[in-house]
Design an enzyme around this catalytic site. Sequence first.
Site, short mmCIF file in Angstrom:
data_model
loop_
_atom_site.label_atom_id
_atom_site.label_comp_id
_atom_site.label_asym_id
_atom_site.label_seq_id
_atom_site.Cartn_x
_atom_site.Cartn_y
_atom_site.Cartn_z
N HIS A 1 52.13 -2.82 -13.84
CA HIS A 1 51.35 -2.55 -12.82
C HIS A 1 49.57 -2.52 -13.08
O HIS A 1 49.42 -1.98 -14.43
CB HIS A 1 51.81 -0.91 -12.54
CG HIS A 1 50.94 -0.47 -11.32
ND1 HIS A 1 51.31 -1.14 -9.97
CD2 HIS A 1 49.77 0.24 -11.14
CE1 HIS A 1 50.34 -0.57 -9.22
NE2 HIS A 1 49.40 0.18 -9.87
N ASP B 1 61.85 3.95 -11.78
CA ASP B 1 62.64 5.14 -11.21
C ASP B 1 62.81 4.91 -9.80
O ASP B 1 62.13 4.15 -9.40
CB ASP B 1 62.26 6.34 -12.03
CG ASP B 1 60.95 6.96 -11.42
OD1 ASP B 1 60.22 6.28 -10.37
OD2 ASP B 1 60.33 7.93 -11.92
N GLY C 1 53.42 -15.62 -10.94
CA GLY C 1 54.48 -15.77 -12.04
C GLY C 1 53.32 -16.02 -13.30
O GLY C 1 54.14 -16.28 -14.32
N GLY D 1 60.72 6.34 -7.54
CA GLY D 1 59.44 6.41 -6.89
C GLY D 1 58.82 5.24 -7.17
O GLY D 1 59.21 4.30 -7.66
N VAL D 2 57.65 5.14 -6.41
CA VAL D 2 56.58 3.91 -6.53
C VAL D 2 55.79 4.15 -7.80
O VAL D 2 55.07 4.91 -7.68
CB VAL D 2 55.88 3.77 -5.34
CG1 VAL D 2 55.01 2.77 -5.35
CG2 VAL D 2 56.63 3.65 -3.87
N GLU E 1 47.57 -7.62 -19.50
CA GLU E 1 48.78 -7.52 -18.92
C GLU E 1 49.66 -8.85 -19.76
O GLU E 1 50.74 -8.46 -20.33
CB GLU E 1 49.23 -7.96 -17.56
CG GLU E 1 48.61 -6.84 -16.52
CD GLU E 1 48.74 -7.13 -15.08
OE1 GLU E 1 49.84 -7.91 -14.58
OE2 GLU E 1 47.87 -6.86 -14.09
C1 GAR Z 1 50.14 -8.68 -11.61
O1 GAR Z 1 48.84 -8.10 -11.72
C2 GAR Z 1 51.04 -7.55 -11.63
O2 GAR Z 1 50.69 -6.23 -12.60
C3 GAR Z 1 50.83 -7.12 -10.19
O3 GAR Z 1 50.90 -8.10 -9.53
C4 GAR Z 1 50.35 -9.12 -10.34
C5 GAR Z 1 51.35 -10.30 -10.47
O4 GAR Z 1 50.98 -11.28 -11.12
N1 GAR Z 1 52.14 -6.06 -9.89
C6 GAR Z 1 51.95 -5.28 -9.11
O5 GAR Z 1 50.92 -4.96 -8.49
C7 GAR Z 1 53.15 -4.18 -8.85
N2 GAR Z 1 52.89 -3.08 -8.25
P1 GAR Z 1 51.87 -12.64 -11.39
O6 GAR Z 1 52.85 -12.78 -10.33
O7 GAR Z 1 50.73 -13.71 -12.02
O8 GAR Z 1 52.50 -11.89 -12.68
#
Ligand code: GAR
Length: 204
Positions: free
Chosen positions: A111, A143, A14, A145-146, A176
């Site tokens: 992502h 969308d 999170g 897709g993945v 991020e």
């Molecule tokens: C983050 O790095 C996010 O980009 C990734 O999971 C992590 C979650 O971290 N998401 C994916 O890989 C989705 N395909 P968080 O729970 O600390 O935000």
Amino acid sequence: MNTFKLAVLVSGRGSNLQAIIDSIEREELDASISIVISNTRDAMALQRAKEHEIKTIFIDPAKHIDSKDYDKALTDKLKEYSIDLICLAGYMRILGEEVIQTFEKKIINIHPSLLPAFPGLNAQKQAIEHGVKFSGCTVHFVDLGVDSGPIILQTVVPVYDKDDEKSLSKRILEQEHHLYPKAIKMIKESKVNLNGRIVTSNTV
Ligand code: GAR
């Protein structure tokens, strides 16, 4: 004035949820989180939400006979809260057709790679193993897709020779936390236009 209502879907740590909460609390992002929904009972993200008095719901996959049934429960919950934007933040369950079609153009994801490179799981490990010199993070519309939907924003991060999955993940994660609130703010302020799969933004 109407509040811009977010739902944040989580599965784990999170930290992206936290970045959104912090951005709202610093009054950089004019929005409120109406609900945090998790598919895992003990997600740390749920704790973070509770600490900020945000309502949380755990939708238990074990209580739904299949993913269609799960998606229906999720869709009903999201409708109940009249959500403007659904943000996937480390949500590790694939959303089904019902959710995606009901909330068309209203679901975004973050992502940890420069899509379309390295979709799916362990994006940072994929990047290291492929030997790329740059990776990064992407916010995109969801969308069917993945990790394939229209790209809203990306940040590039260098990959150094000494990097492993952990050090690269850390460098990407820092970005991020800036990128996700920024993308939400742009959508809230109607600065994101979608034509087919091309996103343009009327920011200067
Ligand atoms: C983050 O790095 C996010 O980009 C990734 O999971 C992590 C979650 O971290 N998401 C994916 O890989 C989705 N395909 P968080 O729970 O600390 O935000």
